[in-house]
Design an enzyme around this catalytic site. Structure first.
Site, PDB file in Angstrom:
ATOM      1  N   HIS A   1      -3.941 -48.150 -21.840  1.00 41.76           N
ATOM      2  CA  HIS A   1      -5.169 -47.890 -22.429  1.00 41.76           C
ATOM      3  C   HIS A   1      -5.469 -48.358 -23.650  1.00 41.76           C
ATOM      4  O   HIS A   1      -4.820 -47.629 -24.766  1.00 41.76           O
ATOM      5  CB  HIS A   1      -5.411 -46.359 -22.101  1.00 41.76           C
TER       6      HIS A   1
ATOM      7  N   GLU B   1      -5.993 -52.939 -21.265  1.00 43.45           N
ATOM      8  CA  GLU B   1      -7.567 -52.469 -21.263  1.00 43.45           C
ATOM      9  C   GLU B   1      -8.103 -52.894 -22.419  1.00 43.45           C
ATOM     10  O   GLU B   1      -7.967 -52.036 -23.272  1.00 43.45           O
ATOM     11  CB  GLU B   1      -7.705 -50.857 -20.879  1.00 43.45           C
TER      12      GLU B   1
ATOM     13  N   ASP C   1     -11.717 -52.619 -24.448  1.00 42.42           N
ATOM     14  CA  ASP C   1     -13.026 -52.230 -24.391  1.00 42.42           C
ATOM     15  C   ASP C   1     -13.820 -53.352 -25.352  1.00 42.42           C
ATOM     16  O   ASP C   1     -13.257 -53.962 -26.340  1.00 42.42           O
ATOM     17  CB  ASP C   1     -13.280 -50.975 -25.298  1.00 42.42           C
TER      18      ASP C   1
ATOM     19  N   HIS D   1     -13.035 -50.015 -29.417  1.00 41.53           N
ATOM     20  CA  HIS D   1     -13.241 -48.769 -28.748  1.00 41.53           C
ATOM     21  C   HIS D   1     -14.614 -48.525 -28.540  1.00 41.53           C
ATOM     22  O   HIS D   1     -15.533 -48.054 -27.737  1.00 41.53           O
ATOM     23  CB  HIS D   1     -12.668 -47.516 -29.293  1.00 41.53           C
TER      24      HIS D   1
ATOM     25  N   GLU E   1     -13.707 -53.022 -20.449  1.00 39.68           N
ATOM     26  CA  GLU E   1     -14.765 -52.258 -20.168  1.00 39.68           C
ATOM     27  C   GLU E   1     -15.829 -52.795 -21.146  1.00 39.68           C
ATOM     28  O   GLU E   1     -15.644 -53.129 -22.163  1.00 39.68           O
ATOM     29  CB  GLU E   1     -14.224 -50.675 -20.663  1.00 39.68           C
TER      30      GLU E   1
END
Length: 368
Positions: free
Chosen positions: A49, A76, A78, A91, A185
């Site tokens: 994460h 991951e 963002d 983020h 993401e």
């Protein structure tokens, strides 16, 4: 004395809840000893994460590389967008929480107030900066009270681009001899389309194509926004992840709420365009770790289940899994991983891939 017993001794006011949790865990382990669960038959994916966020400032190449070294299956990033349409990893598109932009006098006049997904946000936004300007910033720890050791690395790392992340993954694949997945993401794509005319779907698909990343590579693309995922479903064959959260707020589609999306009929609708439901851990368990039906219902609809986010510090764990009253101390990660195995999740986002990988190994050894 095991970890659960230590927790109970330190927190006597939660003795009853600990007892209930302990009984549930014993019964669950007894069941898995008789009939292996899906998670035992195929290992849970470990998704780093934002990198190893518990040990390095998040969304830096250092955090991603350490995550890979600790055995993460996926990293991951963002993704947000610069003024000159470069995908970078933060983020949020608001930069002051994770960079030193607020201390930079040359950027004082860039401070703005914006309405993002129904909330007013004040700060400095990636879409108002060119990549060259972003390159002058340095990353900092987002939650220094909980992770003071990470603040030692403040000022050392630049904000990475998606291209650099892909290059890092390929270099580590060559070094380690194993496949390493990407799990990007898209952050606030509807806002950016409406506010600045920036289409993140176009940008992402074009950049992945230019970088030689295809649908046969280990890639999941995630978003909270339904329409964005539906567009990706029509335009690509990448695996897609519908994120949901426990707050009963609206998704981007008219009259669609997260609470509706996790009903059986809602999950069947999600399965028409997505492959995975990415659910908060809070949505998988009731008080004291009692399983909720979401994972089973999702699998019945044909969806995989990826849980977010397993953070190791007491501040983020259920009371029964805390090791003490100190928010910064590491709690019972093994107990949390066991609960996820009992729920047969297919993957878990974690700020500590090394700890989760170790817990999975320990649990696998105990059931042989």
């Amino acid at each position: 004395m095991n970890m659960l017993q230590r927790n109970t001794a330190r927190l006597p006011n939660q003795r009853l809840r600990s007892l209930i949790f302990g009984i549930f865990t014993i019964l669950a382990l007894a069941f898995t000893a008789i009939k292996p669960t899906q998670a035992q038959e195929s290992e849970i994916l470990v998704i780093a994460h934002r990198g190893v966020s518990a040990e390095r400032p998040e969304h830096t190449l250092a955090a991603y590389e350490l995550a890979i070294d600790q055995g993460a299956d996926y990293i991951e990033p963002d993704l947000v967008v610069t003024k000159d349409l470069k995908l970078i990893s933060r983020h949020e598109n608001e930069l002051s929480g994770t960079t030193d932009v607020a201390s930079r006098e040359e950027f004082e006049d860039r401070r703005r107030d914006k309405m993002i997904d129904g909330q007013r946000v004040a700060g400095w936004f990636a879409e108002d900066f060119t990549l060259a300007e972003i390159r002058t910033l340095r990353a900092k720890e987002r939650i220094p009270r909980i992770r003071p050791a990470n603040a030692r690395f403040n000022g050392l790392y630049q904000v990475p681009t998606l291209e650099e992340i892909v290059r890092l993954v390929r270099a580590k694949e060559e070094e380690t001899g194993r496949r390493i997945g990407l799990y990007p993401e898209l952050k606030h794509p509807n806002f950016l389309l409406q506010e600045a005319g920036i289409d993140m779907v176009d940008l992402l698909l074009r950049e992945l194509r230019d970088l030689g990343v295809t649908e046969v590579d280990p890639v999941f693309i995630q978003s909270f926004e339904v329409g964005v995922l539906q567009r990706l479903h029509k335009r690509s064959d990448f695996k897609l992840v519908q994120l949901v959260k426990p707050e009963d707020g609206p998704a981007d589609e008219p009259n669609m709420y997260y609470a509706d999306m996790v009903t059986r009929s809602g999950l069947e609708a999600v399965a028409e365009y997505a492959d995975v439901i990415g659910a908060s851990i809070q949505m998988l368990f009731g008080p004291d770790g009692i399983p909720l039906p979401l994972p089973e219902d999702a699998r019945a609809a044909g969806l995989m289940v990826h849980a977010w986010t397993l953070r190791p510090e007491n501040a983020f764990l259920p009371p029964v899994l805390k090791s003490s009253n100190d928010d910064r101390e590491i709690g019972d990660v093994l107990g949390m991983v066991n609960l996820l195995k009992v729920q047969n999740v297919d993957g878990v986002f974690t700020d500590s891939p090394g700890l989760v990988r170790g817990a999975l190994s320990e649990l696998s050894s105990s059931t042989r």
